[in-house]
Design a protein around this motif. Structure first.
Motif, mmCIF file in Angstrom:
data_model
loop_
_atom_site.group_PDB
_atom_site.id
_atom_site.type_symbol
_atom_site.label_atom_id
_atom_site.label_comp_id
_atom_site.label_asym_id
_atom_site.label_seq_id
_atom_site.Cartn_x
_atom_site.Cartn_y
_atom_site.Cartn_z
ATOM 1 N N ALA A 38 0.832 -1.204 0.000
ATOM 2 C CA ALA A 38 0.000 0.000 0.000
ATOM 3 C C ALA A 38 0.867 1.254 0.000
ATOM 4 C CB ALA A 38 -0.915 -0.010 1.225
ATOM 5 N N ASP A 39 2.038 1.176 0.616
ATOM 6 C CA ASP A 39 2.944 2.327 0.634
ATOM 7 C C ASP A 39 3.353 2.733 -0.774
ATOM 8 O OD1 ASP A 39 2.939 2.818 3.314
ATOM 9 O OD2 ASP A 39 4.960 2.055 3.700
ATOM 10 N N TYR A 40 3.644 1.750 -1.634
ATOM 11 C CA TYR A 40 4.046 2.079 -3.001
ATOM 12 C C TYR A 40 2.887 2.734 -3.747
ATOM 13 C CZ TYR A 40 5.937 1.540 -7.735
ATOM 14 O OH TYR A 40 6.379 1.776 -9.005
ATOM 15 N N ARG A 41 1.691 2.221 -3.573
ATOM 16 C CA ARG A 41 0.522 2.849 -4.204
ATOM 17 C C ARG A 41 0.347 4.280 -3.700
ATOM 18 N NH1 ARG A 41 -1.497 -2.364 -3.161
ATOM 19 N NH2 ARG A 41 -2.695 -1.648 -1.351
ATOM 20 N N GLU A 42 0.552 4.468 -2.398
ATOM 21 C CA GLU A 42 0.433 5.792 -1.808
ATOM 22 C C GLU A 42 1.514 6.728 -2.340
ATOM 23 O OE1 GLU A 42 -0.151 9.157 0.786
ATOM 24 O OE2 GLU A 42 -1.439 7.671 -0.182
ATOM 25 N N GLY A 43 2.736 6.232 -2.471
ATOM 26 C CA GLY A 43 3.834 7.063 -2.957
ATOM 27 C C GLY A 43 3.590 7.580 -4.363
ATOM 28 N N ILE A 44 3.122 6.693 -5.253
ATOM 29 C CA ILE A 44 2.836 7.099 -6.626
ATOM 30 C C ILE A 44 1.662 8.082 -6.651
ATOM 31 C CG2 ILE A 44 2.097 6.303 -8.897
ATOM 32 C CD1 ILE A 44 4.963 5.563 -8.222
ATOM 33 N N ALA A 45 0.606 7.774 -5.887
ATOM 34 C CA ALA A 45 -0.559 8.650 -5.865
ATOM 35 C C ALA A 45 -0.192 10.038 -5.338
ATOM 36 C CB ALA A 45 -1.664 8.041 -4.999
ATOM 37 N N ALA A 46 0.621 10.083 -4.294
ATOM 38 C CA ALA A 46 1.012 11.368 -3.717
ATOM 39 C C ALA A 46 1.836 12.187 -4.706
ATOM 40 C CB ALA A 46 1.803 11.143 -2.427
ATOM 41 N N PHE A 47 2.723 11.523 -5.424
ATOM 42 C CA PHE A 47 3.525 12.238 -6.423
ATOM 43 C C PHE A 47 2.630 12.848 -7.490
ATOM 44 C CE2 PHE A 47 5.725 12.489 -10.472
ATOM 45 C CZ PHE A 47 6.887 13.163 -10.137
ATOM 46 N N LEU A 48 1.712 12.067 -8.019
ATOM 47 C CA LEU A 48 0.833 12.543 -9.091
ATOM 48 C C LEU A 48 -0.112 13.637 -8.607
ATOM 49 C CD1 LEU A 48 0.021 9.133 -10.813
ATOM 50 C CD2 LEU A 48 1.659 10.870 -11.561
ATOM 51 N N GLU A 49 -0.479 13.554 -7.314
ATOM 52 C CA GLU A 49 -1.390 14.561 -6.737
ATOM 53 C C GLU A 49 -0.645 15.744 -6.127
ATOM 54 O OE1 GLU A 49 -3.722 12.274 -3.994
ATOM 55 O OE2 GLU A 49 -4.453 10.929 -5.581
ATOM 56 N N LYS A 50 0.691 15.718 -6.209
ATOM 57 C CA LYS A 50 1.538 16.803 -5.723
ATOM 58 C C LYS A 50 1.301 17.093 -4.227
ATOM 59 C CE LYS A 50 2.189 19.140 -10.156
ATOM 60 N NZ LYS A 50 1.718 18.032 -10.994
ATOM 61 N N ARG A 51 1.370 16.033 -3.434
ATOM 62 C CA ARG A 51 1.227 16.155 -1.982
ATOM 63 C C ARG A 51 2.245 15.254 -1.302
ATOM 64 N NH1 ARG A 51 -1.060 11.472 -0.183
ATOM 65 N NH2 ARG A 51 -2.368 10.293 -1.664
ATOM 66 N N GLN A 52 2.399 15.430 0.009
ATOM 67 C CA GLN A 52 3.296 14.584 0.775
ATOM 68 C C GLN A 52 2.668 13.211 0.994
ATOM 69 O OE1 GLN A 52 6.498 14.999 2.018
ATOM 70 N NE2 GLN A 52 6.497 16.801 0.693
ATOM 71 N N PRO A 53 3.413 12.122 0.790
ATOM 72 C CA PRO A 53 2.835 10.804 1.049
ATOM 73 C C PRO A 53 2.729 10.515 2.540
ATOM 74 C CG PRO A 53 5.138 10.593 0.448
ATOM 75 C CD PRO A 53 4.789 12.048 0.290
ATOM 76 N N ALA A 54 1.783 9.672 2.888
ATOM 77 C CA ALA A 54 1.613 9.220 4.271
ATOM 78 C C ALA A 54 1.892 7.725 4.313
ATOM 79 C CB ALA A 54 0.209 9.530 4.774
ATOM 80 N N PHE A 55 3.142 7.354 4.528
ATOM 81 C CA PHE A 55 3.527 5.944 4.525
ATOM 82 C C PHE A 55 3.185 5.290 5.862
ATOM 83 C CE2 PHE A 55 6.861 7.627 1.472
ATOM 84 C CZ PHE A 55 6.255 7.107 0.349
ATOM 85 N N LYS A 56 2.710 4.057 5.811
ATOM 86 C CA LYS A 56 2.305 3.332 7.015
ATOM 87 C C LYS A 56 3.093 2.048 7.232
ATOM 88 C CE LYS A 56 -2.438 5.079 6.781
ATOM 89 N NZ LYS A 56 -3.884 4.708 6.690
ATOM 90 N N GLY A 57 4.016 1.736 6.346
ATOM 91 C CA GLY A 57 4.796 0.524 6.499
ATOM 92 C C GLY A 57 4.007 -0.720 6.226
#
Length: 272
Positions: free
Chosen positions: A252-271
């Motif tokens: 889920a972290d990788y999905r979050e990282g890509i989504a955050a980049f595309l949405e121009k926001r800071q990712p919220a990683f949960k491990g």
């Protein structure tokens, strides 16, 4: 039209690279200013094809550079082209990986001439070159942890082969850029020169190397590549590393990282 013109204009009028030969030295110029020279698949394929053509024509030295006036040498791998989460983002057949192999296997010196910032996979590409010449505007950052992306073992070996392991860890764990002076101290840069002298100094060194015995240089470069590339790793260890990478790129972290980049926001990683 020469074959180099044909390669550079495969998708005219918006060619992504420039290909030229000056004084017998091949020059490849990243020209996708609109996308900050993101390492797109089509750009990488053209770079690889150009290197293959240079090799066929026995071009002794190659310079890899960005178009003049750009503050970003390259923004790294085009994130929009990464495979969807659940697939290996850096497989063996990825066009960037093919270009890195082509640079490392080129039968002559490849010089990275760097003005501006270098990000992500572009840092790997610079380190895959034989010599790095840069000016004071240069900076370097390797940023996969910003995306939750597990870098591949081959790429890590490129860094460990050039830099101290503790420095490699800091670069990867913080994703913080290092400025030109520090990069020269750490051994990323061979020659740090004033911006006004960058092109002249690079061409001087390229001409010097082009005057040397090409077969001897090719043999030395290939020996060094084999010595540095072929580090023995037990099969079960390699499989464990691949399993660790798989867990990361399916997370889920990788999905979050890509989504955050595309949405121009800071990712919220949960491990997870």
């Amino acid at each position: 039209m020469s074959k180099y013109d044909a390669i550079a204009n495969l998708h005219a009028p918006s060619a992504l690279i420039g290909v030229e030969i000056i004084d017998g030295i091949g020059i490849l110029t990243l020209k996708n200013r609109r996308k900050l020279n993101a390492l797109r698949r089509d750009m990488m394929r053209r770079l690889t094809e150009s290197l293959e053509s240079f090799a066929e024509d026995k071009i002794r030295v190659v310079i890899l550079r960005a178009e003049a006036g750009m503050d970003v040498w390259s923004s790294g791998h085009d994130i929009t082209e990464l495979p969807r989460p659940g697939q290996d983002p850096l497989p063996y057949a990825d066009p960037l990986e093919e270009t890195l192999r082509a640079i490392r296997a080129y039968p002559g010196p490849v010089i990275a001439m760097v003005h501006g910032s270098v990000w992500g996979g572009a840092f790997d590409m610079v380190l895959s070159c034989d010599i790095v010449i840069a000016d004071e505007s240069a900076s370097f950052a390797i940023t996969p942890v910003n995306l939750g992306l597990p870098y591949n073992t081959t790429g890590l070996l490129h860094f460990v082969g050039r830099l101290r392991e503790n420095l490699v860890k800091e670069l990867f764990f913080t994703a913080t850029p290092i400025e030109a002076k520090k990069a020269a101290e750490y051994g990323v840069i061979n020659h740090l020169v004033p911006s006004a002298q960058l092109e002249t100094h690079t061409m001087e060194i390229a001409r010097q190397m082009a005057s040397k015995a090409p077969l001897a240089m090719a043999a030395i470069k290939e020996q060094l590549r084999v010595i540095s590339d072929y580090q023995p790793i037990a099969a079960q260890v390699f499989e464990r590393l691949q399993d660790l990478r798989r867990k990361a790129y399916e997370s889920a972290d990788y999905r979050e990282g890509i989504a955050a980049f595309l949405e121009k926001r800071q990712p919220a990683f949960k491990g997870e």
